[in-house]
Every structure is written in C-alpha cells, then in structure tokens.
Design an enzyme around this catalytic site. Structure first.
Site, PDB file in Angstrom:
ATOM      1  N   HIS A  43      23.440  20.154   4.374  1.00 34.73           N
ATOM      2  CA  HIS A  43      22.998  19.491   5.588  1.00 34.73           C
ATOM      3  C   HIS A  43      22.814  18.194   5.444  1.00 34.73           C
ATOM      4  O   HIS A  43      23.204  17.548   4.349  1.00 34.73           O
ATOM      5  CB  HIS A  43      21.364  20.017   5.812  1.00 34.73           C
ATOM      6  CG  HIS A  43      20.594  19.787   4.205  1.00 34.73           C
ATOM      7  ND1 HIS A  43      20.283  20.599   3.335  1.00 34.73           N
ATOM      8  CD2 HIS A  43      20.100  18.605   4.044  1.00 34.73           C
ATOM      9  CE1 HIS A  43      19.479  19.881   2.565  1.00 34.73           C
ATOM     10  NE2 HIS A  43      19.386  18.734   2.901  1.00 34.73           N
TER      11      HIS A  43
HETATM   12  P1  TYD Z   1      16.284  22.730   1.497  1.00 32.21           P
HETATM   13  O1  TYD Z   1      16.262  21.512   2.016  1.00 32.21           O
HETATM   14  O2  TYD Z   1      17.060  23.845   2.359  1.00 32.21           O
HETATM   15  O3  TYD Z   1      16.876  22.765  -0.137  1.00 32.21           O
HETATM   16  P2  TYD Z   1      18.279  22.150  -0.687  1.00 32.21           P
HETATM   17  O4  TYD Z   1      18.303  20.841  -0.081  1.00 32.21           O
HETATM   18  O5  TYD Z   1      18.162  22.024  -2.142  1.00 32.21           O
HETATM   19  O6  TYD Z   1      19.118  23.178  -0.394  1.00 32.21           O
HETATM   20  O7  TYD Z   1      14.937  23.524   1.194  1.00 32.21           O
HETATM   21  C1  TYD Z   1      14.715  24.866   0.709  1.00 32.21           C
HETATM   22  C2  TYD Z   1      13.423  25.263   1.265  1.00 32.21           C
HETATM   23  O8  TYD Z   1      12.291  24.504   0.771  1.00 32.21           O
HETATM   24  C3  TYD Z   1      13.332  25.147   2.822  1.00 32.21           C
HETATM   25  O9  TYD Z   1      12.640  26.304   3.193  1.00 32.21           O
HETATM   26  C4  TYD Z   1      12.512  24.138   3.057  1.00 32.21           C
HETATM   27  C5  TYD Z   1      11.489  24.007   1.940  1.00 32.21           C
HETATM   28  N1  TYD Z   1      11.136  22.630   1.647  1.00 32.21           N
HETATM   29  C6  TYD Z   1       9.967  22.124   1.803  1.00 32.21           C
HETATM   30  O10 TYD Z   1       9.168  23.141   2.232  1.00 32.21           O
HETATM   31  N2  TYD Z   1       9.475  21.036   1.253  1.00 32.21           N
HETATM   32  C7  TYD Z   1      10.298  19.995   0.647  1.00 32.21           C
HETATM   33  O11 TYD Z   1      10.063  18.938   0.407  1.00 32.21           O
HETATM   34  C8  TYD Z   1      11.937  20.380   0.645  1.00 32.21           C
HETATM   35  C9  TYD Z   1      12.866  19.431   0.214  1.00 32.21           C
HETATM   36  C10 TYD Z   1      12.259  21.546   1.021  1.00 32.21           C
END
Ligand code: TYD
Length: 137
Positions: A52
């Site tokens: 992303h």
């Molecule tokens: P995501 O950003 O997709 O993780 P990565 O960048 O490591 O692939 O986040 C995974 C899940 O966690 C998604 O449902 C959003 C949630 N999340 C939060 O609630 N708070 C946060 O600070 C972060 C980074 C993610």
C-alpha cells in the site's frame, strides 16, 4: 513524490561494554513529529506485508531485531532496501508504494509514524495509486 526522497537515516549509537543504545528525537533525527508507533513480529517465513501507499503520513521503518527487505516504489522505479541494524531507519514519505518481505525468523519491524491510524489515508490498490499519482501531477 519520488524515490530520491526515501533514504536511510543513521541513528545515534552509544556503544560500551554493556551493549548498544540508540535513541531517536522527533524533528531532529527524523523530519516529523511522532504520533504513533507500531511494530510487527512473529511474521511467518515467506510472508509479505505492506502492499500500500499513504496519502499523507510519513514513516521511519527500523529492523529492531533480525532483518527484512522493504521494496519502495514511486510508480516508475522500485528500490529494495535490506534492513538489518537497529541504528538504521528507512524514511518513507507519503505516496510511496511499499512492500516488506524476506523477514528473518524472530525479526521485529518497528515503525514510527507522523499520524494516528486512519484507514482513509491508505491506498491499497496499485491501480488507484497510479491513478492518484497522475491526478496529483
Ligand atoms: P496493515 O497496515 O495492512 O499492515 P502492514 O502494513 O504491516 O501490511 O494493517 C493490518 C491491520 O491492522 C489492518 O486491519 C489495520 C490495522 N492497524 C491498526 O488498527 N492500527 C495501526 O496503527 C496499523 C498500522 C494497522
């Protein structure tokens, strides 16, 4: 935003016979105020994270333990960074696509972030990311 804005920041390291100490001060060692900290751990071997871009927020990504790769892209070019030291941070500005892979067993990825969590700030679809880049030109 282009890849040239993404850079490895070397953090202070105080070493003595008891081990190493690294510290980070907002607006001094990184170009933003820290509003949020999160970390990923127990990442299964072969797994990929990220996939992303963010519309606004900035981040500093640190391999607190172990190692992993961060692949950054600006819609034109891609660059792979291997992070394996707790005193190096990878600065990632807004509108940069990121993927994290190659996690070593037991690795911990610490992320310092300029904004609170807000799903609205994410662009999780690569085609929408490319379209947004064109619109913002
Ligand atoms: P995501 O950003 O997709 O993780 P990565 O960048 O490591 O692939 O986040 C995974 C899940 O966690 C998604 O449902 C959003 C949630 N999340 C939060 O609630 N708070 C946060 O600070 C972060 C980074 C993610």
């Amino acid at each position: 935003m282009d890849l040239s804005k993404c850079k490895i920041i070397k953090l202070p390291k105080i070493a003595d016979k008891r081990g190493n100490l690294t510290f980070i001060e907002e607006n001094r060692h990184l170009p933003f105020e820290i509003k949020r900290v999160y970390y990923t751990y127990d990442v299964p071997g072969g797994e990929t994270r990220g996939g992303h871009a963010h519309k606004n927020l900035h981040q500093l990504i640190i391999a607190m333990s172990g190692s992993f790769d961060v692949v950054l892209g600006d819609g034109h070019n891609k660059k792979r960074f291997h992070l394996n030291r707790a005193y190096f941070g990878l600065y990632v500005p807004s509108m940069i696509w990121r993927e994290l892979d190659n996690f070593s067993s037991g690795s911990v990825c610490l992320v310092l972030v300029s904004e609170h969590y807000n799903e609205e700030d994410y662009i999780r679809d690569y085609n929408i990311y490319k379209k947004t880049l064109v619109e913002n030109k």
